[in-house]
Design an enzyme around this catalytic site. Structure first.
Site, PDB file in Angstrom:
ATOM      1  N   GLU A  86       2.716   4.865  -4.144  1.00 49.00           N
ATOM      2  CA  GLU A  86       2.870   5.752  -5.430  1.00 49.00           C
ATOM      3  C   GLU A  86       4.277   6.373  -5.334  1.00 49.00           C
ATOM      4  OE1 GLU A  86      -0.716   4.430  -4.315  1.00 49.00           O
ATOM      5  OE2 GLU A  86       0.454   5.853  -3.015  1.00 49.00           O
TER       6      GLU A  86
ATOM      7  N   ASP B 224       0.736  -1.142  -0.343  1.00 51.25           N
ATOM      8  CA  ASP B 224      -0.057   0.127   0.024  1.00 51.25           C
ATOM      9  C   ASP B 224       0.877   1.269   0.083  1.00 51.25           C
ATOM     10  OD1 ASP B 224      -2.378   1.615   0.303  1.00 51.25           O
ATOM     11  OD2 ASP B 224      -2.525   1.376   2.404  1.00 51.25           O
TER      12      ASP B 224
END
Length: 936
Positions: free
Chosen positions: A523, A520
């Site tokens: 990015e 998670d």
């Protein structure tokens, strides 16, 4: 303002001269002067002919010519005195962005002409028209792999650091795949470090034709055949190629465009309506009109004749893709770095396009069998271990099929990776052991941010190994802020990061033996802008052009673009962060467990499907989010990541009982099925004691349907792994000439066999409108035939049912369900045989131990129905096991048989005269040997 351009070429007459031009591979006539009599002498014509398909290179010489035509284009060039603002509205190319002011526009040397009202969404700030715009093709010649040429431009643009000379390489890699690159031959530019095929010998035949325009330069790819569809044509506008601003456009042969992720919205990008799409991985809860977690600059188009094509640009820099309405429409790429590295796929079917695409980026990985079962998670188990054990217990008490338990960040000690809270989650290793003892599995979240705390082994070892993303001056790791506070970030482009990540994972696995990794916040996410110290003011952190992305700033919610990584600066490799972490996590799991890995990652890039699956992120508990999940699932099957799902019942907010029931029904047909909700929200696990018995029963029923179909789903994922097609598919993949299917994103199919029609926007509805394509279908539950007419139909949909239909001509392998895959894999198999209108059907089954990484240790079984019989053959038997066929259900049997035999022995059967269904039971036949089931 957005730009809407008309795609009809604008031509003007030009004079010709007597000078020869012998090096143009061309599609449009070249420019010469003065006016004289036109004579064309073809000095060389090269045909490569095979199987009726050919590629053409035309080398021509012009002498004494007149009335030669050249497209007039719109682009400002700084030193061109002939540039003008006299540009028709449809041909205006946007020089600014939404919100650009007159002063900014004119400072760039562009034209400012407001249009109000503006129903056509015409650009107010646009490039001037110039006959000297763009590049010229100065030379082109055949090579072993295709062609190569030199491009040059005379005038600079207003963008800094124009690349005045470029090289064009065109690779005719296969009969259905063209690859071309445009790059700076004099200076090494960043190129994406993703493995792709290296083909240095051109295909002996192709189903496309390559033609080049001399000035301004353009490349055109045309489908061979009588239609001669132009699939890609960059001559629609001059190309710009500056250091931090690259722009190239193409015409579109259709308005039906798909892909271009990761974004939320309808499946279809209707090119007649236009649209802008930013590409820059962002920690962004799903919403419309904004870039999300991953970057996938690939699109698929389908023409109304049913032929499909695809276009992929291999570039990981920030970019914007703008679709402009017109006749035909245009698609414009604007990119802040890297090179132009395009692949064109000619299909001709939609499935062919996806297979051709995944042949370039890599085939999807085959997940372990248990990974296809039901997964359950939540953030914030009340009481830590106590709450976790309570949910596990009640799921078992209600006999809910359930394979894997997950933990979100609340299991960690102060949110530190590779730790667990020994107070709140005391006894976690014992919980994991209990899961394993019951044939279940365990996965936990791991965020990439490593707290910069001396004495914390992941930080100390990372510093020692030199594997963190560094500040631009190399003085130390760049520090951002995520859940544990101030954090450093592993640089997963650094080859040494694999050993580092594997060691961190192993140390924790020795304590808590997890089975998969959930990546998670990769990015990568940063709760500050760039770093805790901000970012330097320079051309990387504040480039001359920023695409239309969330926050309007490359450093918003992530690291400074000038941060140093092994492969390049973060400016170039930002979009690869989640992808490279998924690779490291996959390799860590294989090294630790010596079994197939199971990684689910939030941020993805082309080729991520080789290593991991994906979930659609932090959605909301509402019907709209449930509806949009269908398009999301289908898009990632386009992107080569078939193992994909959404947070069932919704992550943020409190779900409702009816909504969760409907979402569990839909989610039973996600390739990856996980129910997950947020901290503080009400319980939404299937065994929630606040819900009624009827809800529990409805959810259990649909979980049993999924587990019944797992052998089929596993086979589809194997086929995707080997051949590259998607698993969940839109209807138009099976019915490409049925234009009615092109915009459908509230239904979908598993391969070509199952049609799923969920209740979406009104969970309490007891009926659903569904499109039934013109074909023979059978109700999954009753076997009753439904003759599709290619029209919308109202289907009954009580709260305990999701509508599923089997396409005639399909044979689906099944297995008696159980509460875990560990148990269900021991049960008998079944066959659902859905006869076509002419009484035939086909199917297959792939089977192995569900975890093996050994090559060849599998069984492949084929099924074929015709002439009132079903034949079973075994092309491959490399896995020694027991596989017993217990039942076969044949749909579409017009009359009651007088006898049924299996391998010439009488078999037990019943016949449903109303639904025309023959059910054969107690077969007790091995699927490891050839067999024949017959009826008369």
């Amino acid at each position: 303002m957005s730009v809407h351009e008309d795609d009809l070429p604008k031509y003007k007459k030009l004079d010709c001269d007597t000078s020869p031009n012998t090096d143009t591979i061309h599609s449009y006539k070249s420019r010469f002067s003065p006016p004289v009599v036109f004579t064309l002498i073809v000095t060389a014509l090269v045909f490569v002919i095979s199987l009726g398909l050919f590629s053409v290179i035309t080398v021509v010489q012009y002498t004494n010519c007149t009335n030669i035509t050249l497209q007039a284009h719109t682009q400002f060039t700084k030193s061109d005195p002939n540039a003008t603002c006299n540009v028709p509205d449809p041909s205006k190319v946007d020089c600014g962005h939404l919100g650009t002011q007159k002063s900014d526009c004119e400072a760039k040397g562009c034209c400012w002409v407001p249009v109000d009202p503006n129903p056509g969404n015409v650009a107010w700030c646009f490039y001037k028209s110039s006959p000297n715009a763009g590049y010229s093709l100065d030379g082109a010649k055949p090579t072993a792999f295709g062609y190569t040429g030199t491009l040059s431009r005379k005038d600079k643009t207003h963008w800094p650091d124009d690349v005045m000379e470029l090289q064009l390489d065109i690779y005719e890699e296969t009969s259905s795949r063209l690859h071309f690159k445009i790059y700076d031959p004099n200076n090494q530019r960043y190129e994406v470090p993703v493995e792709t095929p290296k083909v240095m010998t051109k295909a002996s035949s192709t189903d496309y034709k390559v033609t080049l325009q001399h000035k301004p330069f353009g490349v055109k790819i045309t489908r061979q055949g009588t239609a001669g569809t132009v699939l890609f044509d960059s001559s629609v506008m001059p190309m710009t190629y500056a250091n931090q601003y690259i722009q190239l456009g193409t015409s579109l042969p259709t308005k039906y465009i798909y892909g271009l992720g990761e974004h939320r919205g309808p499946l279809l990008h209707d090119a007649s309506k236009g649209g802008k799409h930013g590409f820059w991985a962002r920690d962004q809860p799903p919403g419309e009109h904004i870039n999300l977690y991953g970057s996938h600059p690939f699109y698929l188009g389908i023409e109304t004749n049913g032929q499909a094509f695809g276009v992929f640009i291999l570039n990981s820099n920030a970019m914007e893709i703008n679709i402009l309405p017109g006749s035909p429409p245009k698609l414009i790429y604007t990119i802040v770095g890297g090179i132009l590295d395009f692949y064109i796929f000619t299909g001709p079917t939609p499935n062919d396009v996806i297979a051709q695409y995944t042949a370039v980026i890599g085939r999807p990985f085959l997940p372990p069998y248990w990974g296809l079962g039901f997964h359950l998670c939540r953030w914030g188990f009340p009481g830590g271990t106590t709450g976790l054990k309570t949910v596990i217990h009640r799921m078992r008490q209600l006999n809910m099929p359930y394979d894997t338990q997950w933990n979100d960040i609340d299991y960690m000690d102060k949110h530190l990776d590779w730790t667990y809270d020994k107070t709140a989650f005391a006894g976690l290793p014992d919980v994991v052991k209990d899961l394993h003892d019951n044939g279940q599995h365990y996965i936990m979240i791991v965020d990439p941010g490593i707290k910069n705390q001396a004495g914390y082994a992941p930080y100390d070892d990372g510093l020692k190994s030199g594997i963190f993303v560094m500040k631009s001056d190399g003085s130390g790791p760049i520090i951002g802020t995520v859940w544990p506070g101030n954090t450093a970030y592993p640089d997963f482009t650094n080859p040494k990061s694999i050993a580092y990540w594997s060691q961190m994972a192993k140390s924790y696995h020795d304590e808590v033996p997890f089975d998969g990794i959930w990546c998670d916040m990769n990015e990568p996410s940063d709760f500050t802008k760039g770093s805790i110290s901000g970012c330097l003011k320079n051309k990387w952190n504040d480039p001359p052009y920023t695409p239309g992305i969330g926050g309007g700033d490359l450093k918003d919610k992530t690291l400074c673009p000038d941060a140093k990584q092994s492969a390049s600066i973060h400016y170039d490799v930002h979009n690869l962060y989640g992808h490279t972490e998924a690779i490291a996590s996959n390799k860590a799991l294989v090294s630790i467990r010596n079994k197939r890995s199971f990684v689910i990652t939030r941020s993805t890039f082309p080729s991520s499907g080789r290593w991991a699956g994906h979930w659609l992120g932090d959605n909301n508990a509402d019907p709209q989010n449930m509806k949009y999940s269908v398009a999301g699932i289908l898009n990632f099957n386009f992107f080569g990541i078939p193992l994909v799902g959404a947070d069932i019942c919704g992550f943020m907010g409190n779900t409702e009982e009816a909504l969760c029931t409907r979402w569990m029904q839909l989610g039973a047909f996600y390739p990856f099925m996980r129910n997950h909700n947020t901290k503080g929200a009400k319980d939404q696990d299937p065994a929630n004691p606040d819900w009624s018995n009827s809800t529990h029963n409805a959810i259990r029923d649909v979980l049993n349907v999924r587990y019944t179909l797992l052998p089929f789903l596993y086979t589809l994922l194997y086929q995707s792994h080997v051949h590259g097609m998607g698993v969940a598919r839109p209807l138009f993949f099976q019915y490409p000439t049925d234009v009615n299917t092109y915009s459908i994103d509230t239904q979908f199919m598993w391969s070509d066999a199952l049609l799923i029609s969920p209740v979406l926007m009104n969970p309490l509805a007891t009926s659903v409108k569904a499109y039934i394509p013109k074909d023979t279908w059978y109700d999954f539950y009753t076997g009753a035939m439904v003759q599709g007419t290619g029209a919308m139909t109202t289907l009954d949909a009580p709260m305990d049912k999701i509508n599923v239909h089997i396409r005639g001509g399909s044979i689906i392998p099944t297995q008696q369900p159980a509460v875990t895959t560990t148990l269900s894999r021991k049960n008998d198999f079944g066959l659902l045989v859905a006869l076509s209108s002419n009484g035939i059907a086909n199917g297959s089954l792939y089977w192995d131990d569900g975890d093996t990484i050994k090559s060849g240790a599998y069984n492949l079984i084929k099924f074929g129905a015709a002439s009132k019989s079903v034949e079973i053959t075994v092309p491959k038997s490399g896995y020694k096991t027991t596989m017993t066929l217990g039942t076969a259900t044949i749909m579409g049997v017009a009359t009651k048989p007088t006898s049924v035999t299996i391998n010439s022995k009488a078999a037990t059967f019943t016949y449903d005269a109303i639904n025309k269904v023959l059910k054969v039971t107690s077969l007790a036949t091995s699927l490891m040997q050839a067999s024949k089931l017959s009826w008369t």
